[in-house]
Design a protein around this motif. Sequence first.
Motif, PDB file in Angstrom:
ATOM      1  N   UNK A  36       0.833  -1.188   0.000  1.00 45.33           N
ATOM      2  CA  UNK A  36       0.000   0.000   0.000  1.00 45.33           C
ATOM      3  C   UNK A  36       0.877   1.251   0.000  1.00 45.33           C
ATOM      4  N   UNK A  37       0.490   2.205  -0.831  1.00 45.79           N
ATOM      5  CA  UNK A  37       1.210   3.464  -0.930  1.00 45.79           C
ATOM      6  C   UNK A  37       0.559   4.493  -0.008  1.00 45.79           C
ATOM      7  N   UNK A  38       1.387   5.319   0.569  1.00 48.46           N
ATOM      8  CA  UNK A  38       0.887   6.421   1.366  1.00 48.46           C
ATOM      9  C   UNK A  38       0.482   7.537   0.409  1.00 48.46           C
ATOM     10  N   UNK A  39      -0.803   7.846   0.315  1.00 46.27           N
ATOM     11  CA  UNK A  39      -1.247   8.878  -0.637  1.00 46.27           C
ATOM     12  C   UNK A  39      -0.590  10.232  -0.389  1.00 46.27           C
ATOM     13  N   UNK A  40      -0.324  10.545   0.871  1.00 46.81           N
ATOM     14  CA  UNK A  40       0.327  11.820   1.198  1.00 46.81           C
ATOM     15  C   UNK A  40       1.735  11.866   0.590  1.00 46.81           C
ATOM     16  N   UNK A  41       2.455  10.767   0.712  1.00 46.92           N
ATOM     17  CA  UNK A  41       3.820  10.708   0.190  1.00 46.92           C
ATOM     18  C   UNK A  41       3.821  10.829  -1.338  1.00 46.92           C
ATOM     19  N   UNK A  42       2.910  10.140  -1.997  1.00 41.82           N
ATOM     20  CA  UNK A  42       2.807  10.219  -3.455  1.00 41.82           C
ATOM     21  C   UNK A  42       2.461  11.643  -3.878  1.00 41.82           C
ATOM     22  N   UNK A  43       1.551  12.281  -3.156  1.00 37.63           N
ATOM     23  CA  UNK A  43       1.144  13.649  -3.475  1.00 37.63           C
ATOM     24  C   UNK A  43       2.320  14.616  -3.309  1.00 37.63           C
ATOM     25  N   UNK A  44       3.042  14.511  -2.208  1.00 32.47           N
ATOM     26  CA  UNK A  44       4.179  15.410  -1.964  1.00 32.47           C
ATOM     27  C   UNK A  44       5.265  15.201  -3.013  1.00 32.47           C
ATOM     28  N   UNK A  45       5.565  13.955  -3.339  1.00 35.41           N
ATOM     29  CA  UNK A  45       6.579  13.683  -4.356  1.00 35.41           C
ATOM     30  C   UNK A  45       6.141  14.194  -5.726  1.00 35.41           C
ATOM     31  N   UNK A 104      15.846  19.872  -6.158  1.00 40.36           N
ATOM     32  CA  UNK A 104      14.923  18.745  -6.288  1.00 40.36           C
ATOM     33  C   UNK A 104      15.463  17.512  -5.562  1.00 40.36           C
ATOM     34  N   UNK A 105      16.715  17.170  -5.816  1.00 39.02           N
ATOM     35  CA  UNK A 105      17.292  15.979  -5.178  1.00 39.02           C
ATOM     36  C   UNK A 105      17.335  16.162  -3.664  1.00 39.02           C
ATOM     37  N   UNK A 106      17.731  17.352  -3.214  1.00 43.40           N
ATOM     38  CA  UNK A 106      17.792  17.600  -1.772  1.00 43.40           C
ATOM     39  C   UNK A 106      16.405  17.498  -1.145  1.00 43.40           C
ATOM     40  N   UNK A 107      15.402  18.094  -1.773  1.00 47.45           N
ATOM     41  CA  UNK A 107      14.066  18.064  -1.190  1.00 47.45           C
ATOM     42  C   UNK A 107      13.485  16.647  -1.168  1.00 47.45           C
ATOM     43  N   UNK A 108      13.696  15.884  -2.223  1.00 54.50           N
ATOM     44  CA  UNK A 108      13.175  14.510  -2.256  1.00 54.50           C
ATOM     45  C   UNK A 108      13.888  13.637  -1.230  1.00 54.50           C
ATOM     46  N   UNK A 109      15.218  13.713  -1.186  1.00 50.70           N
ATOM     47  CA  UNK A 109      15.951  12.862  -0.247  1.00 50.70           C
ATOM     48  C   UNK A 109      15.674  13.254   1.206  1.00 50.70           C
ATOM     49  N   UNK A 110      15.513  14.556   1.462  1.00 54.31           N
ATOM     50  CA  UNK A 110      15.199  14.973   2.835  1.00 54.31           C
ATOM     51  C   UNK A 110      13.783  14.557   3.218  1.00 54.31           C
ATOM     52  N   UNK A 111      12.869  14.588   2.271  1.00 60.44           N
ATOM     53  CA  UNK A 111      11.498  14.147   2.552  1.00 60.44           C
ATOM     54  C   UNK A 111      11.457  12.651   2.849  1.00 60.44           C
ATOM     55  N   UNK A 112      12.229  11.871   2.110  1.00 57.48           N
ATOM     56  CA  UNK A 112      12.184  10.418   2.266  1.00 57.48           C
ATOM     57  C   UNK A 112      13.067   9.909   3.397  1.00 57.48           C
TER      58      UNK A 112
END
Length: 159
Positions: free
Chosen positions: A82-91, A114-122
């Motif tokens: 199952x995917x977290x809809x919030x995570x998919x939306x933010x990405x 972009x890379x910094x924001x994605x890696x920091x989010x994850x």
Amino acid sequence: MNKNTISGMVILMFALIYTIMAFRLPASSSNTAVIGPSVFPAAIGILLIITSIMLIGKGWLEQRQQHGKTEPENPMEEEEEKQDPKKVFVLSLLLLGYVLLFFPLGYLLSTALFILSVTMFLDREHWIRNVIYSLAFPGIIYLVFDRVLAVYLPLGPLG
């Protein structure tokens, strides 16, 4: 619809926008350039379109196979997928921001952000690694395109 179908559709939407923008890159100002600046971004966009269509197809096939089943074979495996809809939306928002900021900020700044924001989010725990990746990756790719391939990426305010 399952997660592969939805993900494939979202990626396809972004891939189409990206590919259109890649084809709209201005022609090279150099008369000695063998290939234009839009060749590699367009190729990446086309490959992304193809893979997103394959992902949509995979999702449809999985959906058809699951339609006949009433109960998953392994309930724990079903929960993990199952995917977290919030995570998919933010990405998705981060990807949209990258596409929109690519030309105004240029390749180096927009890709690093972009890379910094994605890696920091994850993964916030490894922030030093995230910063190194977000600086090293765009820098190396820029040098390869600029020095080796003579394909000039937009520099934005750094130009």
